[in-house]
Motif scaffolding. Structure first.
Motif, short mmCIF file in Angstrom:
data_model
loop_
_atom_site.label_atom_id
_atom_site.label_comp_id
_atom_site.label_asym_id
_atom_site.label_seq_id
_atom_site.Cartn_x
_atom_site.Cartn_y
_atom_site.Cartn_z
N ASP A 202 2.81 6.30 2.98
CA ASP A 202 3.91 5.79 3.81
C ASP A 202 4.52 4.52 3.21
O ASP A 202 5.76 4.36 3.17
CB ASP A 202 3.41 5.48 5.23
N ALA A 203 3.67 3.62 2.74
CA ALA A 203 4.16 2.37 2.15
C ALA A 203 4.98 2.65 0.90
O ALA A 203 6.07 2.07 0.70
CB ALA A 203 2.97 1.45 1.82
N MET A 204 4.49 3.56 0.05
CA MET A 204 5.24 3.91 -1.17
C MET A 204 6.59 4.53 -0.83
O MET A 204 7.63 4.17 -1.41
CB MET A 204 4.41 4.90 -2.00
N GLN A 205 6.60 5.45 0.12
CA GLN A 205 7.86 6.12 0.47
C GLN A 205 8.85 5.15 1.10
O GLN A 205 10.05 5.23 0.86
CB GLN A 205 7.56 7.29 1.41
N THR A 206 8.34 4.23 1.92
CA THR A 206 9.23 3.24 2.53
C THR A 206 9.91 2.38 1.47
O THR A 206 11.11 2.09 1.56
CB THR A 206 8.43 2.34 3.50
N LEU A 207 9.17 2.00 0.44
CA LEU A 207 9.74 1.17 -0.61
C LEU A 207 10.82 1.89 -1.41
O LEU A 207 11.70 1.26 -1.98
CB LEU A 207 8.62 0.70 -1.56
N THR A 208 10.73 3.22 -1.46
CA THR A 208 11.77 3.96 -2.19
C THR A 208 13.01 4.20 -1.33
O THR A 208 14.05 4.58 -1.85
CB THR A 208 11.23 5.33 -2.67
N GLU A 209 12.88 3.99 -0.01
CA GLU A 209 14.00 4.33 0.88
C GLU A 209 14.75 3.13 1.41
O GLU A 209 15.91 3.23 1.80
CB GLU A 209 13.46 5.14 2.08
N THR A 210 14.10 1.96 1.50
CA THR A 210 14.75 0.80 2.13
C THR A 210 14.24 -0.50 1.50
O THR A 210 13.16 -0.53 0.90
CB THR A 210 14.44 0.78 3.64
N ASP A 215 7.28 -2.72 7.51
CA ASP A 215 6.35 -1.60 7.67
C ASP A 215 5.41 -1.49 6.47
O ASP A 215 4.26 -1.05 6.61
CB ASP A 215 7.13 -0.29 7.84
N VAL A 216 5.91 -1.87 5.29
CA VAL A 216 5.06 -1.79 4.09
C VAL A 216 3.86 -2.73 4.22
O VAL A 216 2.72 -2.35 3.93
CB VAL A 216 5.89 -2.13 2.84
#
Length: 243
Positions: A202-210, A215-216
Motif C-alpha cells: 500500500d505504501a509503495m502504491q501510494t507513493l506512485t500515485e500521489t 498514509d505512507v
C-alpha cells in the motif's frame, strides 16, 4: 543487550556475506534481474507501472526472509549458534546484530532496485523517491525479522524453506498484487488487513500515485511495528541449546 556485542555480531555477519559471493549475488543482483525481466515482458504497456510498486515491496521481503532463515539454520546446524550463545551474549544481541547486518544489505539492495526501477526502467513515482527507498528497507528488515523468528521452529535448512508457503505466499496472494484489497471477499480482506506485506505494498502504491505522504507514514509505522514484534518473538523463542 550490549551495543558493542550487537555491533560485533553485525560485523561478523557482514563479513560472512561479503565472503559468500553467491549469497551476495542473490541479495543484490537477483531482485534487479527479476524486475528487469518483468519490465521487458510488459514493455510499452502500463502493466509495469501497475505491478512495479508491489514488486519493490515483495522482492526484498522474500529474499531477506529466505536468506536469513537459511543462514540462521546453517549457524545452528554447524554448532556456531550454540557456541555464540554460550558466551556472555544476550539472545537480543544476536538477533539485533543479524537485523543490523541484513538491514545494511537491504539498504544497498533497495537502492539498486529503486534506482533501476525509477532511473532506468521509468517507473512513475509521484511521491519522494527517498521515501520509496525507506519503505523498501523497512520491508526488507521485516523479512529479516520473520526469517529469524521462523528459524526457531526449524531444525534443518530444508524445513526453514518449507515455511515460505505458510508465511510468505499467503501475503503475496492477499497484498493487492492480483486483486485490489478492497475488492477481495470480506473474510480475505480481513486477513489481508492483518498481514504486514499488505501495508508495505500500500505504501509503495501510494507513493506512485500521489505526493501526499500521510498514509505512507502510517503504513510504514505498521510495517516497522511488525518487524519489531518479529524480532521480539524471535528473541523469546531462540534456543540456546540445539536439541
Amino acid at each position: 543487550m550490549t551495543p558493542r556485542i550487537t555491533l560485533a555480531v553485525a560485523g561478523r555477519v557482514l563479513t560472512q556475506i561479503r565472503r559468500d559471493r553467491r549469497t551476495l549475488a542473490l541479495l543484490l543482483v537477483l531482485p534487479c534481474l527479476l524486475i528487469t525481466l518483468l519490465w521487458w515482458m510488459f514493455e510499452d504497456t502500463p502493466v509495469f507501472d501497475q505491478v512495479g510498486p508491489a514488486l519493490l515491496a515483495m522482492f526484498p521481503f522474500i529474499v531477506m526472509f529466505l536468506v536469513t532463515s537459511v543462514t540462521t539454520l546453517r549457524e545452528r546446524s554447524g554448532g556456531t549458534l550454540e557456541r555464540l550463545l554460550a558466551m556472555p551474549m544476550g539472545k537480543l544481541d544476536f538477533l539485533l546484530g543479524y537485523a543490523l547486518a541484513f538491514g545494511a544489505v537491504a539498504a544497498v539492495q533497495a537502492s539498486l532496485a529503486v534506482g533501476l526501477s525509477v532511473g532506468l526502467l521509468g517507473l512513475d513515482v509521484q511521491g519522494p523517491v527517498w521515501l520509496l527507498l525507506v519503505v523498501a528497507v523497512v520491508d526488507a528488515v521485516l523479512g529479516t525479522a520473520l526469517g529469524l523468528f521462523v528459524s526457531a521452529f526449524a531444525q534443518t535448512e530444508f524445513q526453514a524453506v518449507q515455511f515460505m508457503p505458510a508465511v510468505v505466499i499467503p501475503q503475496i496472494l492477499l497484498c493487492g498484487l492480483f486483486v485490489p484489497r478492497d475488492q477481495l471477499p470480506q473474510v480475505l480482506e480481513w486477513v489481508s488487513n492483518v498481514l504486514p506485506l499488505s501495508y508495505a505494498v500500500d505504501a509503495m502504491q501510494t507513493l506512485t500515485e500521489t505526493t501526499a505522504t500521510g498514509d505512507v507514514w502510517r503504513d510504514l509505522v505498521v510495517v516497522a511495528a511488525y518487524a519489531v514484534a518479529g524480532l521480539a518473538l524471535g528473541a523469546a523463542t531462540l534456543r540456546r541449546r540445539t536439541p
